[in-house]
Design an enzyme around this catalytic site. Structure first.
Site, short mmCIF file in Angstrom:
data_model
loop_
_atom_site.label_atom_id
_atom_site.label_comp_id
_atom_site.label_asym_id
_atom_site.label_seq_id
_atom_site.Cartn_x
_atom_site.Cartn_y
_atom_site.Cartn_z
CG HIS A 231 -0.67 2.21 -9.21
ND1 HIS A 231 -0.85 1.84 -7.90
CD2 HIS A 231 -1.75 2.99 -9.51
CE1 HIS A 231 -1.99 2.35 -7.43
NE2 HIS A 231 -2.54 3.06 -8.40
CG LEU B 231 8.77 -17.30 -4.24
CD1 LEU B 231 8.73 -17.32 -2.71
CD2 LEU B 231 9.17 -15.91 -4.72
CG ASP C 150 -2.07 0.94 1.12
OD1 ASP C 150 -2.40 1.36 -0.01
OD2 ASP C 150 -2.65 1.28 2.17
C1 IPE Z 1 -5.45 -2.76 -0.09
O1 IPE Z 1 -5.11 -1.41 -0.26
C2 IPE Z 1 -5.45 -3.45 -1.41
C3 IPE Z 1 -4.16 -3.55 -2.10
C4 IPE Z 1 -3.00 -3.16 -1.66
C5 IPE Z 1 -4.22 -4.16 -3.37
P1 IPE Z 1 -6.20 -0.27 -0.34
O2 IPE Z 1 -5.49 1.01 -0.49
O3 IPE Z 1 -7.22 -0.60 -1.37
O4 IPE Z 1 -6.90 -0.39 1.10
P2 IPE Z 1 -7.86 0.61 1.86
O5 IPE Z 1 -8.93 1.02 0.90
O6 IPE Z 1 -7.04 1.79 2.28
O7 IPE Z 1 -8.37 -0.17 3.03
C1 IPE Z 2 -1.76 0.19 -3.32
O1 IPE Z 2 -1.47 1.55 -3.30
C2 IPE Z 2 -1.98 -0.33 -4.71
C3 IPE Z 2 -3.36 -0.71 -5.02
C4 IPE Z 2 -4.36 -0.72 -4.18
C5 IPE Z 2 -3.64 -1.12 -6.38
P1 IPE Z 2 -2.63 2.62 -3.26
O2 IPE Z 2 -3.03 2.95 -4.66
O3 IPE Z 2 -3.74 2.18 -2.39
O4 IPE Z 2 -1.89 3.85 -2.64
P2 IPE Z 2 -2.49 4.89 -1.59
O5 IPE Z 2 -2.97 4.11 -0.41
O6 IPE Z 2 -3.59 5.62 -2.28
O7 IPE Z 2 -1.33 5.77 -1.27
MG MG Z 3 -4.14 2.41 -0.41
#
Ligand code: IPE
Ligand code: IPE
Ligand code: MG
Length: 251
Positions: free
Chosen positions: A39, A133, A22
């Site tokens: 990303h 892995l 995240d």
């Molecule tokens: C969780 O992250 C999902 C992934 C990393 C793929 P999110 O950014 O979607 O989670 P929330 O919405 O903050 O809980």
């Molecule tokens: C996690 O990073 C990747 C996905 C959920 C695809 P985020 O896109 O949730 O990044 P933040 O949380 O908005 O910084």
């Molecule tokens: Mg996020």
């Protein structure tokens, strides 16, 4: 695990690491870049961490790439994430194969385009006979979805008379989840500062060790990964027992 590291020797075995990757969006925002740049940068981290798991002979790595709730994001971000997924499936798989990685994708794949589904099938087929892995990529994955689909499969077997209701126990449910046949995750890491599970592999997290870091996923590196692993090895996993019981078990 390297034998010369004393903190790694006692008790805990680290077979399966799972990560909520995240913080990509915030990483990009901090740099006045579009979220998508985060990303893309996150994919570089995936490469590094997979490499590190291969080097350390970790058995299973499960990465949360796209949740069943992430469809709620702006359409443009979802489209770009799909493109990135497709391009990663095309470009990264050869390297994974060279590294003897067994690739699995967990989640409801039916929601993806036919092109992505085909790429997934090709990638999995290429890596099918590998023995190193196991890399699980959770895509359109939700822990609640997983338990629900397991319940459906089991109910179907009851309906067909293959099993009776009394046969249903925890191990049967486990055998119908996406991560069946794999060791349970030992260490859960979430980057990006949030302290939540966000519908990840909720069944398997029941006795997992948690490690949260504020580091945003694109900034996560081998050093912080090693810190999380060290933290894991410094813990006592009791699984309901007392600490004294474990000490006497070791004797
Ligand atoms: C969780 O992250 C999902 C992934 C990393 C793929 P999110 O950014 O979607 O989670 P929330 O919405 O903050 O809980
Ligand atoms: C996690 O990073 C990747 C996905 C959920 C695809 P985020 O896109 O949730 O990044 P933040 O949380 O908005 O910084
Ligand atoms: Mg996020």
């Amino acid at each position: 695990m390297p034998a010369d590291n004393p903190t790694r020797s006692i008790g805990n075995r680290l077979k399966h690491i799972c990560i909520i990757m995240d913080g990509n969006g915030r990483w990009a925002k901090k740099r006045f870049m579009p979220r998508f740049a985060g990303h893309k940068a996150g994919l570089n981290t995936v490469r590094k961490i997979v490499g590190s798991c291969v080097e350390q002979n970790i058995e299973v790595l499960t990465l949360f790439a796209f949740s069943s709730e992430n469809w709620r994001r702006p359409k443009q971000e979802v489209t770009l994430l799909m493109e990135l997924f497709a391009s990663a499936l095309t470009r990264e798989v050869k390297k994974l194969h060279e590294n003897n990685v067994q690739l699995r994708i967990i989640g409801d794949l039916s929601a993806f385009s036919e092109k992505i589904q085909q790429l997934v099938n090709e990638a999995i087929a290429l890596c099918a006979d590998n023995t190193g892995l196991i890399l699980n990529i959770a895509a359109n994955y939700g822990g609640r979805w997983d338990i629900t689909q397991a319940a459906r499969q089991i109910a179907h077997k009851v309906e067909q008379g293959e099993i009776s209701i009394d046969d249903i126990d925890e191990s049967m449910i486990e055998d119908h989840l996406s991560l069946r046949t794999m060791p349970e995750p030992d260490l859960f890491i979430r980057t990006g500062g949030e302290k939540r599970i966000s519908n990840f592999i909720i069944w398997q997290l029941a006795y997992c060790e948690f490690y949260f870091t504020d580091t945003l996923w694109p900034d996560f590196d081998k050093k912080i990964f090693e810190k999380a692993i060290q933290s894991f090895f410094s813990r006592q996993r009791r699984f309901g027992r007392t600490g004294d019981q474990l000490t006497s078990l070791k004797k």
